[in-house]
Every structure is written in structure tokens, then in C-alpha cells.
Design a protein around this motif. Sequence first.
Motif, PDB file in Angstrom:
ATOM      1  N   TYR A 205      22.181   8.148 -20.362  1.00 16.03           N
ATOM      2  CA  TYR A 205      20.825   7.887 -21.263  1.00 16.03           C
ATOM      3  C   TYR A 205      21.471   7.001 -22.540  1.00 16.03           C
ATOM      4  O   TYR A 205      22.034   7.897 -23.196  1.00 16.03           O
ATOM      5  N   GLN A 260      23.618   9.985 -23.959  1.00 15.33           N
ATOM      6  CA  GLN A 260      23.296  11.344 -23.538  1.00 15.33           C
ATOM      7  C   GLN A 260      23.764  11.548 -21.989  1.00 15.33           C
ATOM      8  O   GLN A 260      23.488  10.481 -21.379  1.00 15.33           O
ATOM      9  N   ILE A 262      23.423  13.565 -18.549  1.00 14.17           N
ATOM     10  CA  ILE A 262      22.423  14.134 -17.847  1.00 14.17           C
ATOM     11  C   ILE A 262      22.947  14.589 -16.618  1.00 14.17           C
ATOM     12  O   ILE A 262      23.043  13.834 -15.480  1.00 14.17           O
ATOM     13  N   GLN A 267      18.172  18.646 -18.388  1.00 13.43           N
ATOM     14  CA  GLN A 267      18.681  18.611 -19.651  1.00 13.43           C
ATOM     15  C   GLN A 267      18.231  17.446 -20.467  1.00 13.43           C
ATOM     16  O   GLN A 267      18.725  17.215 -21.496  1.00 13.43           O
ATOM     17  N   LYS A 268      17.591  16.657 -19.882  1.00 13.06           N
ATOM     18  CA  LYS A 268      16.817  15.380 -20.475  1.00 13.06           C
ATOM     19  C   LYS A 268      16.267  15.493 -21.915  1.00 13.06           C
ATOM     20  O   LYS A 268      16.639  14.833 -22.675  1.00 13.06           O
ATOM     21  N   GLU A 269      15.385  16.486 -21.818  1.00 15.45           N
ATOM     22  CA  GLU A 269      14.873  16.714 -23.471  1.00 15.45           C
ATOM     23  C   GLU A 269      14.593  18.187 -23.389  1.00 15.45           C
ATOM     24  O   GLU A 269      13.739  18.998 -22.958  1.00 15.45           O
ATOM     25  N   CYS A 270      15.765  18.738 -24.274  1.00 13.14           N
ATOM     26  CA  CYS A 270      15.912  20.135 -24.368  1.00 13.14           C
ATOM     27  C   CYS A 270      16.617  20.378 -25.613  1.00 13.14           C
ATOM     28  O   CYS A 270      17.059  19.493 -26.329  1.00 13.14           O
ATOM     29  N   SER A 272      19.701  21.740 -25.790  1.00 11.72           N
ATOM     30  CA  SER A 272      21.128  21.891 -25.201  1.00 11.72           C
ATOM     31  C   SER A 272      21.401  20.406 -24.642  1.00 11.72           C
ATOM     32  O   SER A 272      21.987  20.478 -23.699  1.00 11.72           O
ATOM     33  N   GLU A 273      20.974  19.216 -25.168  1.00 15.81           N
ATOM     34  CA  GLU A 273      21.057  18.145 -24.801  1.00 15.81           C
ATOM     35  C   GLU A 273      22.620  17.734 -25.022  1.00 15.81           C
ATOM     36  O   GLU A 273      23.228  18.153 -25.712  1.00 15.81           O
ATOM     37  N   TRP A 275      25.155  15.201 -25.965  1.00 13.63           N
ATOM     38  CA  TRP A 275      25.406  13.527 -26.703  1.00 13.63           C
ATOM     39  C   TRP A 275      27.020  13.409 -26.662  1.00 13.63           C
ATOM     40  O   TRP A 275      27.593  14.347 -27.438  1.00 13.63           O
TER      41      TRP A 275
END
Length: 320
Positions: A205, A260, A262, A267-270, A272-273, A275
Motif C-alpha cells: 500500500y 505499508q 499487508i 493488517q490494513k488498518e490497525c 500493528s500496521e 510500514w
Amino acid sequence: MKRRILLLLLIFLVPVLPVEAAPIRWVDFSVPYESLKYAMDVDIATAEQEPHLNWIRTLALAGCRTGGKCGLTAVKQAVGDLRTGKSPEELLGALYKHYDYYYEAYTAVLGGLVGHYAILDGGQWKQAYGLKAFSPIAAGYGYSHCSDFGNSRTYGFARKHLGNDLMGGQGTPIVAVEGGVVEALGWNQYGGWRVGIRSFDGKRYYYYAHLQKDHPFAENLKEGDMVQAGELIGFMGRTGYSQKENVNNIETVHLHFGMQLIFDESQKECNSEIWVNVYPLVRLLSEHRSSLRKTEKGWQRVYPYEDLDTDSLDFYLGND
């Protein structure tokens, strides 16, 4: 009695059912630019040879031996060892238990950057194998940057900087590093006007933030659009740090560029992403910049481009 029989059947069946490995939860991508460049150059040079020394395979071998540090010496050794035709399992011995992790992690970071592509030059499509991703800064526009991943940020709350800031001029054209689908487009109080693009394989991402006030995006760009690598997506600015839209609260004109990873949609929006530090990647991509020109019909590419590795589209087309 029937319940007992059913329970016994389940007990015997469970061990033979395939067990899906848990998704990777963390990646510390520490491969320096020099190692990336060397491994990529060898990959491209051996593309038509046997063995073809795929750069991800090379880096995974070096990563196992160095705990992910992948210094240039270790990468050169990995290249030499793989030239013998031996497999990573033969070369690594007990360390081979780490190979799948490094191969999957590095594939997630680098999987869409090298491959087959074609450009239209002089009225003819020319096919090639090589670096097919682009610098986020269009050709002909200057910028500067440094390794700033992990630096502190305080707006809103104390946090770490999860990208690389590229300093340049107001209105500098920003292009998609890799082809993918626009998943986010609009205002974010931290990133200002920003674009988020998901790679076709679903693993990466890309986040482009602080775009220009009043005219941040490429004409008619919208969520759900498919874009090509090197395609115009917006213009550099200094928007953000405001809940109110279209405000210049960033002191310095720059692009915040982040990636980011995935491995699982949860894991997308949390909190504990994953990066990763893209600074060495930005240095690598600086060698490949998309040429654009502004015409009466708007911005156009000087050299139309096609990604020839189309299997990755299956992620978005819903194919197996």
C-alpha cells in the motif's frame, strides 16, 4: 454413541487437514541501497541465462546469513554461491529454516519492482526486462531527501515518522511508483491531501501525502481507478496538520512517501500496521523516472507504458 463416533472422526481428520501458516506480523527491512542495486543489476544481467539470479532469492539467502542486514559483501557472496547452481537449502544448512520468512518478506517489499514491461518509443512498442517501477518524482524535477524513517512526530500525538520525505518545488508532478488501484483519495488531517494506492498483488500500500492545495490530484483521478506505474497522480505541496480541509499547515513543501506491507487484510488498518523504510528504495528508483509533458489536453506521458506481468491483476479481478 453417534456423538462419540463423530468426535473420533474429527480427532483423526484434524492432523491431515492442511495447516495455513500465520501471516507475517513484522518486517524490519534493512537492506541498504548498495545491496539492492547490486542484486537487481545481477538479476537483470542474468535474465536470459541459466541460472537466472532473481534478486529476491539472492537477498533472502543473504538475509538468512546476516539476520536481515544484507551488507554488500554478503549479497556478493550469495550471488557467487547461487551461480554454482546449488539451492538455498543446500547452501544454508540449518539456517534454511529462516529462508521462507525472508523470501516472503522481501517479495512483499520488492515483488512489483522488477519484471517485464514495454514502452512506446518512436511509434514502436519495445519490450524489456528490468526496473519497471518509477521514482515518485517525475523526470526533470529536482528534489532532496535523507534517511528519516522512525524520526519523531508530535502533531496529534507522539509517533514515529513512517515514510521518507522528499523535498521539492510546489506543484512538482508526483507519479505512481507501481501500478495498482486507488484505495484512498482525499483529505486526512495528518497527511493533508493524500492518495493511497494498493499494488495489484495486494501486498503493498503506497501512501503519497501533503499534496498541493486547491489542485492536489491528477485530473479525474478517483477511488477505484487502476493506475499504471509512472502515471501522474498528483502534485507536491504542503497540506496537512489540520482537521479543516485544504489547509497549508506544513512548513516545508515536500512529498511524504510511505509503503505499508499487508500479508493479511486484518493488517490494513490497525494498531500493528507494517510500514517499512523506503529510503533505500527511493534511491534505487531515482534511476528510473517517468517523463511527463503538459499539453492543451492536460498532462501526458512522453513514453506510453505497459506492464507485461499481468498475472498480478488476479488479486483485483477475483481470479485464482
